[in-house]
Design an enzyme around this catalytic site. Structure first.
Site, short mmCIF file in Angstrom:
data_model
loop_
_atom_site.label_atom_id
_atom_site.label_comp_id
_atom_site.label_asym_id
_atom_site.label_seq_id
_atom_site.Cartn_x
_atom_site.Cartn_y
_atom_site.Cartn_z
N HIS B 153 0.81 -1.23 0.00
CA HIS B 153 0.00 0.00 0.00
C HIS B 153 0.84 1.27 0.00
O HIS B 153 0.33 2.33 0.37
CB HIS B 153 -0.93 0.05 1.23
CG HIS B 153 -2.08 -0.92 1.18
ND1 HIS B 153 -1.97 -2.24 1.50
CD2 HIS B 153 -3.39 -0.74 0.86
CE1 HIS B 153 -3.15 -2.84 1.39
NE2 HIS B 153 -4.03 -1.95 0.99
N GLY B 206 -0.71 -2.81 -5.21
CA GLY B 206 -1.82 -3.75 -5.05
C GLY B 206 -3.15 -3.07 -4.81
O GLY B 206 -4.20 -3.66 -5.06
N HIS B 263 -11.53 -6.89 -5.66
CA HIS B 263 -11.76 -6.01 -4.51
C HIS B 263 -12.45 -4.73 -4.97
O HIS B 263 -11.95 -4.00 -5.83
CB HIS B 263 -10.40 -5.70 -3.88
CG HIS B 263 -10.47 -4.93 -2.61
ND1 HIS B 263 -10.52 -3.55 -2.57
CD2 HIS B 263 -10.47 -5.33 -1.33
CE1 HIS B 263 -10.54 -3.15 -1.32
NE2 HIS B 263 -10.52 -4.21 -0.53
N GLU B 315 -13.41 -8.95 0.19
CA GLU B 315 -14.09 -7.68 -0.10
C GLU B 315 -14.34 -7.48 -1.60
O GLU B 315 -14.18 -6.38 -2.13
CB GLU B 315 -13.26 -6.50 0.47
CG GLU B 315 -12.83 -6.73 1.91
CD GLU B 315 -12.20 -5.51 2.58
OE1 GLU B 315 -12.64 -5.18 3.68
OE2 GLU B 315 -11.31 -4.88 1.98
N GLU B 331 -19.00 -1.98 1.34
CA GLU B 331 -18.11 -1.13 2.13
C GLU B 331 -18.43 0.34 1.86
O GLU B 331 -18.60 0.75 0.71
CB GLU B 331 -16.66 -1.45 1.77
CG GLU B 331 -15.67 -0.69 2.64
CD GLU B 331 -14.21 -1.02 2.33
OE1 GLU B 331 -13.93 -2.11 1.79
OE2 GLU B 331 -13.36 -0.18 2.65
N CYS B 408 -10.57 2.93 7.40
CA CYS B 408 -10.57 3.63 6.12
C CYS B 408 -11.85 4.42 5.89
O CYS B 408 -11.84 5.49 5.29
CB CYS B 408 -10.36 2.64 4.98
SG CYS B 408 -11.45 1.20 5.04
N CYS B 409 -12.98 3.87 6.34
CA CYS B 409 -14.26 4.49 5.98
C CYS B 409 -14.54 5.82 6.69
O CYS B 409 -14.98 6.77 6.02
CB CYS B 409 -15.41 3.52 6.24
SG CYS B 409 -15.31 1.97 5.33
#
Lengths: 649, 649
Positions: B153, B206, B263, B315, B331, B408-409
């Site tokens: 990431h 990724g 994803h 996900e 999500e 993250c959200c």
């Protein structure tokens, strides 16, 4: 015939202890031909013989040599439980060897016996001096032990080692592997115990399995402390020793649980062990819990195939009535564990329902896990593969795989098929109970009956008395399958010569008591009309759908039989009759069912697939003949779509 | 008015470059009151101000200090992307600051500006001398870089840093954070490039995200090489650099893909970047791919809420029409990414359908992700919670959570709400297009119109011309929502004074061209009759069910409104009218919909929930008044069951 304690069977995965509180005792059966004989032949001639080569190429045997110091290199495999692939194969091979009397079986038996001997030597060589054995922890974790009970699988591995050892001992009378297992079990008994016991660790394994194995080790050796240790482990789940979550069976003590939950295989192995324990101890509370949980599981969390598990994520049971089709996670190991648990409940309670579920699982959710040729495998056994499916590959693929990265299922299938004759019949001191119908002999207590049948393709089951005590009345009990009692396929019939019996069925059993003579012949006719089945309306995943069934078999459509489109636009006409068509050419010989259906006209909805309910498209479309094959035989031709549940409109 | 190139807007997450091939340009809007103003107030007064404290207690800021050498201790957090929580919060805070003119906003603005300044200093302090910045790799991985592109990431984090920096620059005119981002982008540009470029690594991250950020950095700085780098990254997915699987968008090149896969958030961020790229380069093949994939996604893989994602495991998007309810994995970040992508397509193409999906997603799948008070969050946004649900806790809980382990959200919600005014309107050289209706002002090219509405509770939208070029005809374009065009809720009407327009709707736009004068007033009446919606029959999960909708809102039942039983035995009577009941007392003021239903009598099926289809129970049962609330407002009272899709029989 008075109810008496009977001789224990010589072989088999469940041998009750002398003080067991069971209603039934396992009886001996011999499968001679027919449906299951063919599956067992593939197992004996292909699956099991290929095992050593696969265990070699996957690295499992290499790891044992590394641990023994007889080879060099790196540990191979991704999991701390890879040793169990070896143990389950040894168990399978042992049950297989047990089918051959000394000197029988030819070169195949000789090769298998040699493989078993060789691999047992590898296992024994890898064992630590104090009895500990787990190649992952010995090699990867520098000998560190029992520090990660949640994920380490050390006792899980011990459990499979013990089961293999008991099988080998029962099958061959030899004790090399049993000694290895006892040393490990004795070591574990010095380490694990409740607070105040003086043992260093109060803990359980994140993956139950050792519990049922320890009860069997008690049965095999007579040593009470193995039973006590099993009881300790069963009782310590649900007390937060593993962090308190459902996945590891640690959310609630088993005796208080109201439904099955968490990782399906973990739950089911634990319940098999708990049922063993209740059988040996006679504890009413534990017995009640196992019966209650079985009822809750079958009522709310079992797929029509007998498959168990609803979540890819964590391999968990879902909520009640959460039974997805394409995302079913019906691990083959869960089907096997369900059969093992149900068999223990059948013995404990004597109730036929447990063998009803065993039959359904064997013919569907279990058998789908292995290809017809015995060479490749399915792990998750979905009930649907959509048109346009993007296959993930790997263990969760909808395509059969030669071996898995997590190869728990293949040797598990092998051991169940190799020992299948031990799940077919029982005795109880008043006679013989036939739980599953195969062509072969069933023997207990001086009684032998021969059964001849082409079940499940034909419903005629002829049972002939071969040996019987003279002038002693006894009861022949025939399980009338639950699928047959549900109707509407018509009534079963029982004939003896010209006479038709009208005996009542009690709790699933047809009981025929008389003084039998050799040559007496009972013919049971089970109604094999195909039928359409619907689900409880709370099973949201299959609302508005039916499944096709016939006898114990669940059917499915495969895309390959329906060219010119996919399966997702097909509807079945539930008002039209189903036709039965035997196809000896197809999939090793199967009876297909032909249904009337249509291929829907799907309107172009633009870019949004939701619209006014009043405008919902009707089920017009091109008439189409639908050909259903038994679910167990799917994925044996080409990749493509499949579905068990079919929309009716 | 001739079509001319218009002034670029001063702020906003998408600022097109001077050579962009877009049909529309973002226009400025100001939200003054009403539905979204209230949501933004909670964001501004609660969610955003609580951010620094949560980032402190979760360890994110601590990690930055560790990397800067100004604190001691261990890295905190479970993921290599924890820095992005900080970056997304900085972006949210920047858009929030942009709403206050200098000197406005009072102490709240002052505190926020100080927090932003303080946290930017922490970010700048953590940056390596060569521009690299990722606390996980700096602290946990000993400075090792770009060795694990699949999971690391690092570029994903850089992308969020760049977006935050651009936002901060646009909002405040200050360049402290922009300099940090440029240094990192410049560093990346020295490392990554195609074979033969002389750059050491040919690779992609990724988790796509940097692509859209780099295009924006190009837009902000005018530096072509950022656009080129974005183009390089977009083009290198699907070539096996990450192992070739769909999860990381590496199975097939984007330009060849036929449907969204893998994803969901990864796919959607990549598509946002690809659309940015096609907009700036004018590449027809890439544009066609993004339009094709959007169409495939909405037609086959979008939940009625606008939610995206079907698998907890990975996900992922599911197969076409695989849209589970209880296991929806919608999500909140995927909803946000979908809005970001759709907005870029709206600008590129000028088509209203993209804003149709934005509206649906905003009001449903996105907004459910944050509680009404702005203090707690949902990650997966299921469409059903069953009676008897065993909640897993953690990020995937069906209960709102104060902060996530993978957080993250929440800051993603904050940044979208804080910048929401940038997704509402556009101009195109011929006039103004209103995409979303709020009470506030819309401004572009010397035009200002004021909109007043109580939408979505009421369907009246009054648009008054405030400023207009003199004697210059221009077109006011009003998006007629797709839910309204689907019927059967009646026709929309447009009035100007007493006159009713009968203007045609073209591609979703009602276009009113004339020479406008200040004070001209257009009243749009959208029909808000509640409606029952059904799905394409291939959406197996909702067969035999309807959803209740009204305007852009999807409704649901909650167990708390239906005492005396669960929701899983409820049916709705689709033949009876729906009643609308505004409840100012409930959930901050919502319009509820009351439907006629029943609570089914469920027969006792014994232990097996499958039986003859002909015996399937009918839908008799106790009449019951069903109260539906907007889906976005669920899980704001007590834990319990919920469902969007309701069986009709």
């Amino acid at each position: 015939m008075p109810r008496t304690r009977l001789a224990l069977p010589a072989t088999g995965p469940v041998r009750l202890g002398p003080d067991a509180h069971a209603a039934l005792l396992p009886a001996t059966a011999e499968v001679r031909s027919g449906f299951w004989h063919a599956r067992r032949e593939a197992n004996a001639s292909t699956s099991i013989p290929q095992g050593p080569g696969l265990l070699e190429s996957a690295g499992n045997l290499h790891n044992l040599r590394l641990a023994a110091g007889t080879a060099e290199g790196e540990f191979r495999g991704a999991y701390p439980f890879v040793d169990t692939d070896v143990y389950k194969w040894l168990e399978a091979a042992s049950w297989q060897l047990a089918q051959w009397a000394p000197g029988e079986g030819g070169p195949q038996a000789g090769r298998l016996a040699a493989d078993v001997e060789r691999i047992i030597a590898l296992v024994a060589g890898a064992q630590c001096g104090d009895g500990y054995l787990n190649t992952w922890f010995q090699l990867v974790k520098g000998g560190e032990r029992y520090r990660d009970l949640r994920w380490g699988h050390e006792l899980y591995c011990a459990g499979h080692l013990i089961q293999a050892a008991v099988a080998h001992h029962r099958a061959t009378g030899r004790d090399e592997l049993l000694e290895v297992a006892r040393r490990f079990a004795d070591h574990i008994d010095t380490v694990f115990g409740p607070p105040g016991s003086g043992k260093p660790i109060d803990g359980v394994d994140g993956h139950p399995e050792i519990e049922t194995a320890l009860v069997e080790l008690y049965r095999e050796t007579g040593e009470q402390r193995y039973l006590d240790l099993a009881g300790y482990f069963v009782g310590r789940y649900g007390h937060g020793l593993l962090g308190g979550d459902a996945y590891c069976q640690d959310r609630v003590p088993l005796r208080e649980a109201e439904n099955v939950e968490g990782h399906a295989v973990r739950q089911l192995y634990l319940l098999a062990g708990a049922t063993d324990l209740a059988t040996e101890t006679g504890e009413a509370e534990l017995r009640a819990a196992t019966e209650r949980l079985w009822q809750a599981m079958t009522t709310t969390k079992t797929h029509i195939t007998g498959g168990l598990g609803a979540h890819h994520d964590k391999e968990d049971f879902g909520d009640p009535f959460e039974l997805p089709n394409e995302r079913a996670y019906c691990e083959t190991c869960a089907a096997i564990a369900s059969i093992q648990w149900s068999w223990r409940l059948a013995l404990l309670t004597g109730q036929a329902r447990y063998s009803d579920l065993i039959e359904r699982t064997l013919f569907n959710g279990f058998l789908a896990g292995v290809s017809l040729d015995g060479e490749s495998w399915l792990y998750v056994n979905p009930l649907q593969v959509r048109d346009g499916h993007t296959d993930p590959g790997g263990d969760q693929s909808a395509r059969r795989t030669r071996w898995f990265r997590c190869a728990c299922c293949p040797p598990n299938v092998m051991r169940l098929l190799a020992g299948l004759e031990h799940y077919l019949a029982t005795s109880d001191g008043t006679g013989l109970q036939i739980h599953q119908y195969v062509t072969g002999d069933y023997t207990a207590d001086g009684i032998t009956v021969r059964c001849e049948t082409d079940y499940p393709w034909h419903g005629t089951i002829a049972v002939t008395v071969e040996e019987t005590p003279v002038d002693h009345p006894w009861t022949l009990s025939l399980r009338i399958p639950q699928w047959c009692r549900l109707g509407p396929g018509g009534e079963f019939r029982v004939r003896c010569g010209e006479r038709t019996y009208d005996a009542p069925v009690t709790d699933g059993w047809l009981r025929l008591e008389r003084t039998w003579a050799p040559g007496d012949r009972i013919v049971l006719e089970l109604p094999l009309e195909p039928r359409l089945t619907a689900a409880d309306p709370r099973v949201d995943a299959v609302r508005g759908c039916v499944a096709i069934e016939r006898g114990p078999l669940v059917y499915c459509l495969e895309g390959v039989d329906h060219p010119g489109g996919g399966l997702d636009d097909i509807v079945v006409d539930a008002t039209r009759p189903l036709a039965v068509k035997h196809r000896p050419d197809l999939l090793g010989g199967v009876t297909t069912i032909v249904a009337a259906g249509r291929r829907r006209h799907l309107p172009d909805a633009g870019w949004w697939p939701y619209g006014p309910a009043a405008d919902a498209p009707h089920s017009d479309g091109e008439p189409l003949e639908l050909t259903a094959i038994p679910y167990y035989a799917w994925a044996n031709r080409q990749d493509g779509s499949m579905r068990v549940w079919l929309p009716t409109s």
